[in-house]
Design an enzyme around this catalytic site. Structure first.
Site, PDB file in Angstrom:
ATOM      1  CG  ASN A 136      -1.869   1.091   1.312  1.00  0.00           C
ATOM      2  OD1 ASN A 136      -1.793   2.030   0.515  1.00  0.00           O
ATOM      3  ND2 ASN A 136      -2.796   1.019   2.251  1.00  0.00           N
ATOM      4  NE  ARG A 148      -6.237   1.446  -0.259  1.00  0.00           N
ATOM      5  CZ  ARG A 148      -6.286   2.585   0.418  1.00  0.00           C
ATOM      6  NH1 ARG A 148      -5.213   3.048   1.026  1.00  0.00           N
ATOM      7  NH2 ARG A 148      -7.415   3.247   0.483  1.00  0.00           N
ATOM      8  CG  HIS A 202     -13.123   3.357   2.720  1.00  0.00           C
ATOM      9  ND1 HIS A 202     -13.901   4.299   3.371  1.00  0.00           N
ATOM     10  CD2 HIS A 202     -11.840   3.689   2.970  1.00  0.00           C
ATOM     11  CE1 HIS A 202     -13.116   5.166   3.991  1.00  0.00           C
ATOM     12  NE2 HIS A 202     -11.862   4.833   3.760  1.00  0.00           N
ATOM     13  CG  ASN A 223      -8.212   9.896  10.249  1.00  0.00           C
ATOM     14  OD1 ASN A 223      -9.028  10.621  10.825  1.00  0.00           O
ATOM     15  ND2 ASN A 223      -6.963  10.230  10.093  1.00  0.00           N
ATOM     16  N   GLY A 224     -10.851   8.166   7.490  1.00  0.00           N
ATOM     17  CA  GLY A 224     -11.825   8.360   6.421  1.00  0.00           C
ATOM     18  C   GLY A 224     -13.040   7.511   6.771  1.00  0.00           C
ATOM     19  NE  ARG A 274     -10.521  12.659   2.993  1.00  0.00           N
ATOM     20  CZ  ARG A 274     -10.385  11.332   3.013  1.00  0.00           C
ATOM     21  NH1 ARG A 274     -11.440  10.538   3.137  1.00  0.00           N
ATOM     22  NH2 ARG A 274      -9.208  10.790   2.881  1.00  0.00           N
ATOM     23  CG  ASP A 309      -7.761   9.364  18.202  1.00  0.00           C
ATOM     24  OD1 ASP A 309      -8.688   8.739  18.799  1.00  0.00           O
ATOM     25  OD2 ASP A 309      -6.697   8.823  17.871  1.00  0.00           O
ATOM     26  N   GLY A 358     -11.371   1.698  12.519  1.00  0.00           N
ATOM     27  CA  GLY A 358     -10.950   2.178  13.845  1.00  0.00           C
ATOM     28  C   GLY A 358     -12.064   2.631  14.765  1.00  0.00           C
ATOM     29  CD  GLU A 406      -9.033  -1.161   3.934  1.00  0.00           C
ATOM     30  OE1 GLU A 406      -8.737  -0.710   5.060  1.00  0.00           O
ATOM     31  OE2 GLU A 406      -9.193  -0.439   2.949  1.00  0.00           O
TER      32      GLU A 406
HETATM   33  P1  ADP Z   1      -7.481   4.862   8.681  1.00  0.00           P
HETATM   34  O1  ADP Z   1      -8.650   5.483   8.006  1.00  0.00           O
HETATM   35  O2  ADP Z   1      -6.345   5.808   8.904  1.00  0.00           O
HETATM   36  O3  ADP Z   1      -7.084   3.490   8.155  1.00  0.00           O
HETATM   37  P2  ADP Z   1      -8.416   3.476  11.075  1.00  0.00           P
HETATM   38  O4  ADP Z   1      -9.458   2.610  10.519  1.00  0.00           O
HETATM   39  O5  ADP Z   1      -7.205   2.855  11.660  1.00  0.00           O
HETATM   40  O6  ADP Z   1      -8.004   4.652  10.125  1.00  0.00           O
HETATM   41  O7  ADP Z   1      -9.104   4.387  12.207  1.00  0.00           O
HETATM   42  C1  ADP Z   1      -8.377   5.370  12.891  1.00  0.00           C
HETATM   43  C2  ADP Z   1      -9.307   6.085  13.842  1.00  0.00           C
HETATM   44  O8  ADP Z   1      -9.959   5.129  14.682  1.00  0.00           O
HETATM   45  C3  ADP Z   1      -8.600   7.018  14.823  1.00  0.00           C
HETATM   46  O9  ADP Z   1      -8.440   8.302  14.247  1.00  0.00           O
HETATM   47  C4  ADP Z   1      -9.562   7.052  15.986  1.00  0.00           C
HETATM   48  O10 ADP Z   1     -10.499   8.099  15.798  1.00  0.00           O
HETATM   49  C5  ADP Z   1     -10.305   5.746  15.904  1.00  0.00           C
HETATM   50  N1  ADP Z   1     -10.001   4.828  16.991  1.00  0.00           N
HETATM   51  C6  ADP Z   1      -8.982   3.952  17.084  1.00  0.00           C
HETATM   52  N2  ADP Z   1      -9.042   3.276  18.250  1.00  0.00           N
HETATM   53  C7  ADP Z   1     -10.122   3.745  18.917  1.00  0.00           C
HETATM   54  C8  ADP Z   1     -10.736   3.453  20.175  1.00  0.00           C
HETATM   55  N3  ADP Z   1     -10.226   2.537  21.001  1.00  0.00           N
HETATM   56  N4  ADP Z   1     -11.846   4.141  20.506  1.00  0.00           N
HETATM   57  C9  ADP Z   1     -12.364   5.056  19.673  1.00  0.00           C
HETATM   58  N5  ADP Z   1     -11.847   5.373  18.469  1.00  0.00           N
HETATM   59  C10 ADP Z   1     -10.742   4.732  18.114  1.00  0.00           C
END
Ligand code: ADP
Length: 401
Positions: free
Chosen positions: A10, A94, A183, A214-215, A244, A285, A333, A387
């Protein structure tokens, strides 16, 4: 006889994430990340899972993607997992934007590369970095099959009326302006995995998948095929995200130009990088936002409310798109780790048969699981996305044919 291993790459503009998987056992042999490529303070973190060794970190400068990939190859070779091994069947890349052409993974050749290049105007932030990764990997192992797996591909099944913007059709066609969705690898994986969790044939299932990282994006999946998704020409449309804005009145853009005197690039940066949760409260976050809410922070509470209000609207809208919904599935996340977001996303939707069980919803687990009350009309599920596994499976399926 082809090998059973697949290296998943990736490639971002200044980073390369990689995983080496064995497809016979679907296990990860090594994972790693090269960050800050081309910057002085590069970092390579490599974890050889097959040997049980701990993470190794290098902090030597990595000038470009070629140097990055060579460093990765050396790390893998040190664990007996070198890229010249006959057990390596292929490299899976990817690729963010596959346009209208790529509705399936593609075996990479010069023509495929040229087509990914042609899509750069609709994915200026992502496709160039993906291409650099492809070219570098091909230079390193010219005879090894390499496969492009596209983030847009799963959404290619959307009906035309869901994919079209209601703008001048000639201009839209000339500039390839339509809703592509992103996605897709995650939505496809999660939809299939959710069917297994529910012990149902995907062909008979209607799902709403919420990929909240994050997205963030939502999709409506009927019988394993995407019929609508929230991201559009770019990943800016739809849900509120970390940085965003998601859906916005396009006239805000004219207003910022005419009244605030902002340039196109400034508006682009504002909507992609300084909006969403970060724009509303300064944090992107969800963990930090929840901490601030618990401490009584009003801006964090408002950001959370805007985020979850938009989510509920999409859950309702996709009920209307699908007619009948069997499950709402949370992933990525935020979706996997934030019970308050899941609770708020279905709050007040009892009329749709939607609710979460407070105990199940807050239970710690990394496994696919149901969080709706026993006997609920519509299941609410959490399915961790993967993924890399999906890219490896699609890559392996293509080269093992
Ligand atoms: P990306 O889009 O960068 O692949 P991820 O799917 O890893 O992102 O998600 C990242 C986001 O997940 C972080 O910015 C945060 O907001 C959220 N996150 C991660 N762990 C936790 C948690 N334990 N509780 C709440 N939110 C979380």
């Amino acid at each position: 006889m082809t090998g059973t291993r697949v290296l998943v790459l990736n490639s971002g503009s200044s980073s390369v994430k990689y995983q080496l998987l064995d497809m016979e056992t679907e296990t990860r042999l090594a994972v790693g990340l090269v960050e800050r490529i081309g910057e002085g303070a590069s970092r390579l973190a490599h974890t050889p899972l097959s040997t049980g060794g701990g993470q190794r970190v290098q902090r030597t400068p990595v000038a470009d993607h070629e140097a990055a990939l060579k460093a990765v190859a050396e790390e893998l070779a040190a664990d007996g997992l070198g890229l010249d091994s006959p057990r390596l069947a292929a490299i899976g890349h990817r690729v963010v934007h596959g346009g209208l052409r790529f509705t399936e993974p593609a075996l990479i050749d010069e023509e495929v590369i040229a087509e990914i290049e042609r899509l750069v105007p609709v994915a200026p932030l992502h496709n160039p970095a993906n291409l650099t990764g492809i070219r570098t990997a091909r230079a390193l192992r010219p005879t090894l099959p390499q496969v492009a797996v596209f983030d847009t591909a799963f959404h290619a099944s959307m009906p035309e009326y869901a994919a079209r913007y209601a703008i001048d059709a000639r201009i839209a066609d000339e500039h390839r302006i339509r809703r592509y969705g992103f996605h897709g690898t995650s939505h496809a994986y999660v939809a299939r995995r959710a069917a297994r969790l529910l012990d149902r044939d995907p062909a008979g299932l209607n799902l709403i998948v919420l990929h909240l990282g994050n997205g963030a994006s939502a999709s409506a999946v009927r019988g394993g095929r995407c019929v609508d998704t929230s991201m559009g020409l770019t990943p800016l449309e739809g849900l509120v995200m970390g940085t965003r804005s998601g859906d916005i009145d396009p006239a805000v853009v004219f207003h910022l130009g005419r009244v605030a005197g902002m340039s196109m690039d400034e508006v682009d940066t504002l909507l992609n990088r300084h909006s969403g949760l970060a724009g509303l409260c300064g944090d992107n976050d969800m963990r930090e936002i929840r901490r601030r809410i618990d401490a009584g922070d009003a801006a964090a509470q408002l950001a959370f409310n805007v985020y979850t209000h938009r989510l509920r609207k999409y859950v309702g809208a996709y009920h209307a798109v699908l007619g009948r919904v069997d499950a709402v599935v949370f992933t990525a996340g935020v979706g996997e780790n934030s019970p308050p977001v899941r609770e708020a996303a279905v709050a007040g939707l009892d009329a749709f048969g939607l609710a979460v069980d407070p105990e199940l919803n807050t239970r710690d687990s990394a496994e696919p699981r149901l969080v709706s009350p026993a006997g609920a009309r519509v299941a609410v599920a959490v399915v961790p996305t993967d993924e890399e596994l999906e890219i490896a499976q699609q890559t392996h399926a293509l080269v093992a044919r």
